[in-house]
Write an enzyme that holds these catalytic residues in place. Sequence first.
Site, PDB file in Angstrom:
ATOM      1  N   TRP A  70       0.838  -1.211   0.000  1.00  0.00           N
ATOM      2  CA  TRP A  70       0.000   0.000   0.000  1.00  0.00           C
ATOM      3  C   TRP A  70       0.866   1.251   0.000  1.00  0.00           C
ATOM      4  CZ3 TRP A  70      -4.264  -1.148  -1.990  1.00  0.00           C
ATOM      5  CH2 TRP A  70      -4.946  -2.332  -1.659  1.00  0.00           C
ATOM      6  N   ASP A 101      -1.390   6.543   6.377  1.00  0.00           N
ATOM      7  CA  ASP A 101      -2.500   5.664   6.002  1.00  0.00           C
ATOM      8  C   ASP A 101      -2.699   4.701   7.176  1.00  0.00           C
ATOM      9  OD1 ASP A 101      -4.147   3.658   5.038  1.00  0.00           O
ATOM     10  OD2 ASP A 101      -2.956   3.220   3.252  1.00  0.00           O
ATOM     11  N   LYS A 134     -11.842  -1.789   6.826  1.00  0.00           N
ATOM     12  CA  LYS A 134     -11.013  -2.715   7.581  1.00  0.00           C
ATOM     13  C   LYS A 134     -11.491  -2.802   9.038  1.00  0.00           C
ATOM     14  CE  LYS A 134      -8.723  -3.050   3.843  1.00  0.00           C
ATOM     15  NZ  LYS A 134      -7.531  -2.362   3.367  1.00  0.00           N
TER      16      LYS A 134
HETATM   17  C1  PLP Z   1      -7.059  -1.947   2.053  1.00  0.00           C
HETATM   18  C2  PLP Z   1      -6.035  -0.900   2.146  1.00  0.00           C
HETATM   19  C3  PLP Z   1      -5.919   0.113   1.180  1.00  0.00           C
HETATM   20  C4  PLP Z   1      -6.801   0.174  -0.061  1.00  0.00           C
HETATM   21  O1  PLP Z   1      -8.079   0.528   0.288  1.00  0.00           O
HETATM   22  P1  PLP Z   1      -9.189   0.829  -0.825  1.00  0.00           P
HETATM   23  O2  PLP Z   1     -10.283   1.437  -0.012  1.00  0.00           O
HETATM   24  O3  PLP Z   1      -9.548  -0.480  -1.441  1.00  0.00           O
HETATM   25  O4  PLP Z   1      -8.618   1.765  -1.800  1.00  0.00           O
HETATM   26  C5  PLP Z   1      -4.961   1.077   1.354  1.00  0.00           C
HETATM   27  N1  PLP Z   1      -4.144   1.065   2.419  1.00  0.00           N
HETATM   28  C6  PLP Z   1      -4.217   0.099   3.370  1.00  0.00           C
HETATM   29  C7  PLP Z   1      -3.289   0.135   4.520  1.00  0.00           C
HETATM   30  C8  PLP Z   1      -5.175  -0.907   3.258  1.00  0.00           C
HETATM   31  O5  PLP Z   1      -5.234  -1.861   4.196  1.00  0.00           O
END
Ligand code: PLP
Length: 360
Positions: free
Chosen positions: A101, A171, A195
């Site tokens: 990511w 993030d 998540k």
């Molecule tokens: C799942 C995830 C993403 C991507 O998320 P989307 O909503 O599908 O774009 C980005 N960063 C992390 C840390 C993730 O776990």
Amino acid sequence: MSRVYNFSAGPAVLPEEVLREAAEEMLDYKGTGMSVMEMSHRSKAYETIIKEAEADLRELMNIPDNYKVLFLQGGASQQFAMIPMNLMKNRVADYIVTGQWAKKAYQEACIYGKANKIASSEDQTFSYIPDCSDLPVSEDADYVYICENNTIYGTKYKTLPNTKGKPLVADVSSCFLSEPVDVSKYGVIYGGVQKNIGPAGVVIVIIREDLITEDVLPGTPTMLKYKIHADNASLYNTPPAYGIYICGKVFKWLKAKGGLEAMKEYNEKKAKILYDYLDESKLFKGTVRKEDRSLMNVPFVTGDEELDAKFVKEAAAAGFVNLKGHRTVGGMRASIYNAMPIEGVEKLVAFMKEFEKQNG
Ligand SMILES: *Cc1c(COP(=O)(O)O)cnc(C)c1O
């Protein structure tokens, strides 16, 4: 009706109480005669929902007044572009690459300016967090970027990097609200909610006010400007209204559980059950450097692909689903987010012990 123990990395398990409440309110939300899906986002009822959601999140995370909370769409991945478009005033930013990511975010930033990879753990398949106490932060960097919890690899920063005065952008998709955070240490905290908080379709951005300006990269679409959403309290256009409503319910659920301190204690207790077993097992092994282990995503392997597949299959048949590891890593991964009950982990470990006895 029977519910499984869902170890999916995302979209993922949600609190059963929240789902039941939403079901009860489905046809008639608090006497409005309609579901939240059917109501105007400009209605009084909806205004209360989104305002309360923000207030509860501010309370949970102790968000200072000089930060805005934005409920946006486009997932976490859209932020990979929105961040450079809005923050790269000098067209320079530093990225610490600790997984896929972070790497995707880095690659996206390369489209807009000079993105520097100032540290990486790719040399050992992202199984650790690099030492970030004294990195070569660029003189003119607009920000330093991290992915705080690496969903795929199961690592987590235990101390934040020394950004040498540059704003930290994080993030936190897969560790959002899993433990207390000091928001004032960040310029931007953001995460997709699917998540650990709610249904896919909502991304929450917590951003320091001085980072929200008109001075964005030329060509930035209106919908990708933080300022337009901040000025309109996330109601510039139709927000992901139902998703925000569910997030709001999860915030109330977290408050009732005792907030983020209590959540951290619960999550540590849960993760310890699984990690302790991985440390003593002769069959299963964790894949991550111990001091960098995530409380949320726990990857493990047997070292034998066929046996891994057998385990995933038998576990699913026993009601422990979505344990297959990410397609790029293989093996298994148990995501044990806030809403995973401790019994789920205890029973999984009991199942693993039995499997080890049969196959060890
Ligand atoms: C799942 C995830 C993403 C991507 O998320 P989307 O909503 O599908 O774009 C980005 N960063 C992390 C840390 C993730 O776990």
